[in-house]
Scaffold this active site. Structure first.
Site, PDB file in Angstrom:
ATOM      1  N   GLU A   1       0.759  -1.372   0.174  1.00 40.36           N
ATOM      2  CA  GLU A   1       0.175   0.062  -0.023  1.00 40.36           C
ATOM      3  C   GLU A   1       0.663   1.267  -0.131  1.00 40.36           C
ATOM      4  OE1 GLU A   1       0.210  -2.270   2.243  1.00 40.36           O
ATOM      5  OE2 GLU A   1       0.455  -1.316   4.378  1.00 40.36           O
TER       6      GLU A   1
ATOM      7  N   HIS B   1      -8.159  -3.906  -1.206  1.00 37.00           N
ATOM      8  CA  HIS B   1      -7.359  -4.063   0.040  1.00 37.00           C
ATOM      9  C   HIS B   1      -6.308  -2.843   0.245  1.00 37.00           C
ATOM     10  CE1 HIS B   1      -5.461  -6.190   3.480  1.00 37.00           C
ATOM     11  NE2 HIS B   1      -4.443  -5.591   3.245  1.00 37.00           N
ATOM     12  N   GLU B   2      -5.664  -2.657  -1.062  1.00 36.63           N
ATOM     13  CA  GLU B   2      -4.534  -1.770  -0.982  1.00 36.63           C
ATOM     14  C   GLU B   2      -5.235  -0.439  -0.931  1.00 36.63           C
ATOM     15  OE1 GLU B   2      -2.338  -5.044  -0.741  1.00 36.63           O
ATOM     16  OE2 GLU B   2      -2.222  -3.100  -0.123  1.00 36.63           O
TER      17      GLU B   2
ATOM     18  N   HIS C   1      -6.208   0.384   2.474  1.00 40.11           N
ATOM     19  CA  HIS C   1      -4.943   1.034   3.342  1.00 40.11           C
ATOM     20  C   HIS C   1      -4.664   2.282   3.250  1.00 40.11           C
ATOM     21  CE1 HIS C   1      -2.869  -2.085   5.122  1.00 40.11           C
ATOM     22  NE2 HIS C   1      -2.936  -2.890   4.225  1.00 40.11           N
TER      23      HIS C   1
ATOM     24  N   GLU D   1      -4.120  -4.218   9.560  1.00 41.96           N
ATOM     25  CA  GLU D   1      -4.505  -5.205   8.549  1.00 41.96           C
ATOM     26  C   GLU D   1      -5.821  -5.785   8.969  1.00 41.96           C
ATOM     27  OE1 GLU D   1      -0.898  -4.768   6.102  1.00 41.96           O
ATOM     28  OE2 GLU D   1      -3.281  -5.451   5.894  1.00 41.96           O
TER      29      GLU D   1
ATOM     30  N   ASP E   1       9.245  -9.828   9.901  1.00 43.72           N
ATOM     31  CA  ASP E   1       8.984 -10.773   8.632  1.00 43.72           C
ATOM     32  C   ASP E   1       8.591 -12.156   9.095  1.00 43.72           C
ATOM     33  OD1 ASP E   1      11.509  -9.013   6.619  1.00 43.72           O
ATOM     34  OD2 ASP E   1       9.333  -8.608   7.025  1.00 43.72           O
TER      35      ASP E   1
ATOM     36  N   TYR F   1      -4.662 -10.078   9.895  1.00 43.21           N
ATOM     37  CA  TYR F   1      -5.683 -10.116   8.872  1.00 43.21           C
ATOM     38  C   TYR F   1      -7.100 -10.604   9.259  1.00 43.21           C
ATOM     39  CZ  TYR F   1      -1.616  -8.681   5.706  1.00 43.21           C
ATOM     40  OH  TYR F   1      -0.554  -8.411   5.399  1.00 43.21           O
TER      41      TYR F   1
HETATM   42  C1  LIG Z   1       2.362  -9.991  13.322  1.00 37.78           C
HETATM   43  C2  LIG Z   1       3.540  -9.419  11.984  1.00 37.78           C
HETATM   44  C3  LIG Z   1       3.745  -7.914  12.450  1.00 37.78           C
HETATM   45  C4  LIG Z   1       4.470  -7.190  11.577  1.00 37.78           C
HETATM   46  C5  LIG Z   1       4.453  -7.936  10.122  1.00 37.78           C
HETATM   47  C6  LIG Z   1       4.663  -6.717   9.210  1.00 37.78           C
HETATM   48  C7  LIG Z   1       5.060  -6.532   8.050  1.00 37.78           C
HETATM   49  C8  LIG Z   1       5.846  -7.950   7.644  1.00 37.78           C
HETATM   50  C9  LIG Z   1       6.566  -7.821   6.360  1.00 37.78           C
HETATM   51  O1  LIG Z   1       6.958  -9.100   5.563  1.00 37.78           O
HETATM   52  C10 LIG Z   1       5.605  -7.191   4.953  1.00 37.78           C
HETATM   53  C11 LIG Z   1       4.594  -7.661   4.816  1.00 37.78           C
HETATM   54  C12 LIG Z   1       3.819  -7.111   3.621  1.00 37.78           C
HETATM   55  C13 LIG Z   1       2.831  -7.429   3.070  1.00 37.78           C
HETATM   56  C14 LIG Z   1       2.092  -6.729   2.118  1.00 37.78           C
HETATM   57  C15 LIG Z   1       1.075  -7.143   1.639  1.00 37.78           C
HETATM   58  C16 LIG Z   1      -0.099  -8.051   2.150  1.00 37.78           C
HETATM   59  O2  LIG Z   1      -1.367  -7.176   2.550  1.00 37.78           O
HETATM   60  C17 LIG Z   1      -0.645  -9.198   1.372  1.00 37.78           C
HETATM   61  C18 LIG Z   1       0.214 -10.152   1.846  1.00 37.78           C
HETATM   62  C19 LIG Z   1      -0.205 -11.592   1.390  1.00 37.78           C
HETATM   63  C20 LIG Z   1      -0.458 -11.595  -0.361  1.00 37.78           C
HETATM   64  O3  LIG Z   1       0.540 -11.932  -0.933  1.00 37.78           O
HETATM   65  O4  LIG Z   1      -1.654 -11.362  -0.727  1.00 37.78           O
HETATM   66 ZN    ZN Z   2      -2.655  -5.123   4.089  1.00 35.05          ZN
END
Ligand SMILES: CC/C=C\C/C=C\C[C@@H](O)/C=C/C=C/C=C\[C@@H](O)CCCC(=O)O
Ligand code: ZN
Length: 644
Positions: free
Chosen positions: A294, A318-319, A322, A341, A400, A408
């Site tokens: 996003e 979704h995006e 955000h 999320e 990560d 979510y």
């Molecule tokens: C509990 C975890 C706390 C923080 C994690 C935050 C970010 C993790 C990092 O790996 C980035 C994530 C980015 C996600 C982006 C988009 C998602 O909304 C969708 C992911 C699933 C998909 O591929 O559709």
């Molecule tokens: Zn998201």
């Protein structure tokens, strides 16, 4: 004895259970993933200058941090990872700085900048100019040779800063509890286009290099800093929406995402005006690790959304959502990620409910519970794993690694349950607007969310008190209760599932494809996912029949393909292996690669081949993807020592 016990109970301030707060803390807890001294100083603006060097795979340049001192201090602490700091001056005066020794972990390092005495009192505003270069292994960046791009015509660069990767491309207070505006000047090889999570302000250059100019006037957290450089073309969708992609992709992406303006207008009707100006999208190369990201003014998208039937555009909803939840109302740390999320998932489904139907919204929520949350709690983790909590504790935890669909789906289910208890959809939408307008441009934690909920619904305190909020927020495992879903769209899925489960080698030939082809794609996904989750595993003769009837192995819909591959691998149906390997090598989306790599590496028939495949291809993956999968395959053990 009793008196002293009574005395200690009275003196130890037992708070009512509903306000369980972090260990030892009163009030907001500092972000454990950042070393920035945000209680003493804050960054209000960043002015970035980068030269992009594809041969070196480095950004060479500087940043001018506009810093405001909140308390008397002679030090400013910043987050960095793998940055080579050349020099630092404060208002033109060179200053001392240190990088905390031996503090390197996945968090990176602490950059300590020492201020002149006469610039160290509360209220002082300084400009800290830092000259530096990034490493050629900066975790936020993926550098692609032209051969790795879709069109093979030019090199490509894109970033992913969420959660804590911004520190690998700029010294910053890399915590979502600090918000700053930014501007940038980026020089790239001429012929390439540079875009950022901001408003483009034109470009100038010569035949060698071109400099692009950007401004982001809305204060954002560092994780929303983003850049993409490549051979890109643009197609307009509306006065404020456009899609960018490589030439061979852009027209397909333009068709697939042509409903974006409708989605954006619908979102505004639910949560209020869109304040970011542009809503552009860039469809990235297939190695992008996520479905979407996003980044403000410029959503990053995976090309796996291009299914040819617009069936996966809920990710765009979704995006877009955000733009309010996450980008305006922001979690103050990754321990409260569900605020970003869970709310966004809830708003996404509100939008889809408006554009398709309320029963579709209900079905999306049901599908989220059965096909995402249950497998995450029971299969990806286990029901007592701390990452199945909604509010988490990230001392020495890499976000990560903690990332999953739990924030979510558990988060949106919590909001779905509250909506049902507090007066229904329309009442709850008024609350949603109040929540967004109350906390826009702020960063909050779960306790602030909860206090606002109780004050907004002050006349429904008994209902809130009767709701098991603490278990939803702080307990591991599945939530204490399941929302009531309108299951109108589940009926056909269950009917078809039963037909296949009850069939034998004779009657399986009588099943026709009419019901399946008449379903919406999300119902088809639900049906295949239920087959995958069924025990005992589905017999091979049924898999043969399913594939010949529904052509699942050749599906263009990656969600259907993911569930079909998982179903076949669980049933040990060997004909799926070549397709599964092609799927892994054709895209780098974590949502797809991690489970399929895990499933295949647990199948003796192909375990060695699939691990060899990873070792062979990992260097062309995005750093985050390579890191996550190597952990899943237990190919390296990162020892996490306490950072600072
Ligand atoms: C509990 C975890 C706390 C923080 C994690 C935050 C970010 C993790 C990092 O790996 C980035 C994530 C980015 C996600 C982006 C988009 C998602 O909304 C969708 C992911 C699933 C998909 O591929 O559709
Ligand atoms: Zn998201």
């Amino acid at each position: 004895m009793v008196d002293s016990l009574l005395h200690s109970i009275i003196m130890c301030r037992i708070e009512p259970p509903s306000v369980r707060r972090p260990k030892g803390g009163k009030g907001p807890r500092k972000d454990p993933c950042s070393c920035a001294n945000i209680d003493h100083a804050t960054v209000t603006h960043m002015a970035i200058k980068w030269d992009v060097h594809f041969q070196l795979k480095m950004l060479v340049g500087s940043v001018a941090l506009h810093v405001k001192l909140l308390k008397d201090t002679t030090k400013v602490f910043l987050d960095i990872r793998d940055l080579s700091i050349r020099s630092i001056n404060v208002d033109g005066i060179d200053v001392e700085f240190r990088i905390a020794p031996n503090s390197y972990t996945f968090f990176g390092s602490k950059l300590c900048v020492y201020l002149p005495e006469d610039k160290s009192t509360a209220g002082t505003e300084i400009v800290m100019h830092i000259s530096y270069t990034t490493s050629n292994e900066a975790s936020a960046l993926q550098w692609l040779k032209k051969e790795q791009t879709t069109d093979g015509k030019a090199p490509y660069l894109f970033s992913q800063c969420q959660a804590i990767h911004a520190r690998s491309i700029v010294p910053c207070m890399d915590t979502p509890s600090v918000k700053q505006t930014y501007e940038a000047e980026v020089s790239v090889p001429s012929g390439l286009t540079c875009l950022m999570s901001s408003i483009g302000e034109g470009s100038k250059g010569d035949e060698e290099r071109t400099t692009f100019f950007f401004k982001q006037p809305v204060a954002i957290p560092s994780y929303l800093l983003a850049i993409v450089v490549g051979l890109l073309e643009k197609r307009d969708i509306s006065h404020r929406c456009a899609v960018w992609a490589e030439p061979s992709v852009v027209d397909k992406a333009h068709w697939e995402f042509s409903e974006t303006e409708d989605i954006l207008s619908c979102a505004e009707s639910i949560v209020g005006p869109y304040i970011w100006g542009r809503y552009d999208m860039v469809c990235l190369p297939a190695t992008f690790p996520f479905g979407g990201m996003e980044n403000p003014c410029l959503t990053f998208l995976t090309p796996t959304l291009i299914a040819g039937d617009r069936s996966l555009v809920s990710v765009i909803a979704h995006e877009i959502a955000h733009s309010w939840s996450g980008n305006l109302v922001t979690n103050s740390s990754w321990e409260h990620f569900w605020l970003n999320e869970g709310f966004t998932m809830f708003i996404e489904r509100k939008i889809c409910g408006r554009l398709v139907s309320e029963s579709y919204r209900q079905f999306m929520a049901f599908n989220g519970w059965t096909n995402n949350l249950i497998p995450a709690v029971h299969e990806q983790f286990h029901p007592t794993h701390p990452f199945t909590k909604l509010v988490q504790e990230h001392e020495n935890v890499d976000p990560d690694v903690a990332f999953s669909c739990v924030p979510y789906e558990k988060g949106s289910s919590l909001l779905f349950s509250l909506e049902q208890r507090l007066g229904g959809s329309q009442v709850f939408e008024l609350y949603l607007r109040d929540y967004i307008s109350t906390f826009s441009h702020k960063a909050i934690d779960t306790y602030q969310w909860r206090d606002h909920l109780y004050s907004y619904f002050h006349d429904q305190k008994e209902i809130l008190d009767s709701f098991d909020m603490n278990s939803w927020l702080f307990d591991v495992g599945m939530p204490p209760s399941k929302p009531k879903y309108d299951e109108e769209m589940v009926v056909d899925c269950d009917k078809l599932l039963k037909e296949w489960i009850d069939a034998d080698e004779t009657t399986v030939k009588d099943i026709t494809k009419e019901m399946y082809v008449s379903m919406k794609p999300l119902q088809q996904i639900e049906f295949i996912s239920q087959l995958w989750q069924h025990n005992p595993p589905i017999e091979h003769y049924k898999l043969d029949a399913l594939d010949s009837l529904y052509a699942l192995t050749n599906s263009e819909n990656c969600e259907i393909l993911l569930n079909w591959i998982r179903l076949c691998v669980k049933s040990r149906w060997e004909p799926i292996f070549p397709r599964a390997l092609r799927f892994l090598n054709s895209q780098g989306r974590l949502k797809y690669c991690r489970p399929v790599y895990r499933d295949l590496s647990n199948w003796p028939f192909c375990a060695k081949e699939v691990r060899d495949n990873f070792l062979r291809t990992r260097h062309s993956m995005h750093p985050i993807t390579a890191e996550m999968i190597s952990k899943d395959l237990h190919l390296r053990h990162q020892t996490h020592t306490v950072c600072f």
